[in-house]
Scaffold this motif. Structure first.
Motif, PDB file in Angstrom:
ATOM      1  N   SER A  83       0.819  -1.221   0.000  1.00 49.95           N
ATOM      2  CA  SER A  83       0.000   0.000   0.000  1.00 49.95           C
ATOM      3  C   SER A  83       0.847   1.264   0.000  1.00 49.95           C
ATOM      4  N   ILE A  87      -0.281   5.007  -1.113  1.00 52.67           N
ATOM      5  CA  ILE A  87      -0.519   6.087  -0.138  1.00 52.67           C
ATOM      6  C   ILE A  87       0.597   7.127  -0.146  1.00 52.67           C
ATOM      7  N   LEU A 117      -5.316   4.132   0.597  1.00 53.82           N
ATOM      8  CA  LEU A 117      -6.044   4.304   1.854  1.00 53.82           C
ATOM      9  C   LEU A 117      -7.149   3.262   1.985  1.00 53.82           C
ATOM     10  N   ILE A 120      -5.581   0.065   3.087  1.00 56.91           N
ATOM     11  CA  ILE A 120      -5.246   0.120   4.513  1.00 56.91           C
ATOM     12  C   ILE A 120      -6.500  -0.050   5.366  1.00 56.91           C
TER      13      ILE A 120
END
Length: 140
Positions: A83, A87, A117, A120
């Protein structure tokens, strides 16, 4: 008819990862092609940008594979690591703009950041809310 919730969650995560992969590849390819127009550190190169996405894509896919094998902590780690490719995209705004960025460039940065995001949030939902790592293995 019973819904296999484990398979349903895998499908949702796969959709999130797929959208993440698409947004990341679009942004990174555009970044590599128009590197001089994107704000960033001087040491960024087109080859480095493309190399990063080529190396990180298997990390994300491997994370998903571990998730499907119910090896949750390893999956969470690899997917969180993956990620970062998304991000971190809004970090472009931390550097001075050399040239005005187009609406396309801004859109790709924010789409990629949003998708990271979302990934996450999915990992936090799985680990902290659903606590899937605690679940017993049931197979049909």
């Amino acid at each position: 008819m019973m819904i296999n919730t484990s398979r349903f969650r895998q499908t949702i995560l796969l959709a999130v990862i797929t959208l993440n992969l698409i947004s990341t590849w679009l942004h990174y390819i555009d970044n590599a092609l128009f590197l001089s127009r994107y704000p960033g550190p001087q040491w960024f190169t087109s080859v480095g940008v493309i190399s990063t996405v080529i190396v990180m894509t298997p990390v994300g896919l491997l994370g998903y594979w571990f998730y499907t094998k119910r090896m949750f902590w390893l999956a969470y780690f690899l997917l969180a690591l993956y990620s970062i490719t998304s991000i971190s995209s809004p970090a472009h705004y931390l550097f001075p703009m050399v040239a005005p960025m187009s609406l396309k460039m801004h859109s790709l940065i924010w789409l990629d950041g949003f998708m990271g995001l979302l990934l996450i949030v999915s990992l936090l939902w799985s680990s902290l809310v659903l606590k899937e790592w605690r679940s017993k293995i049931f197979t049909n």
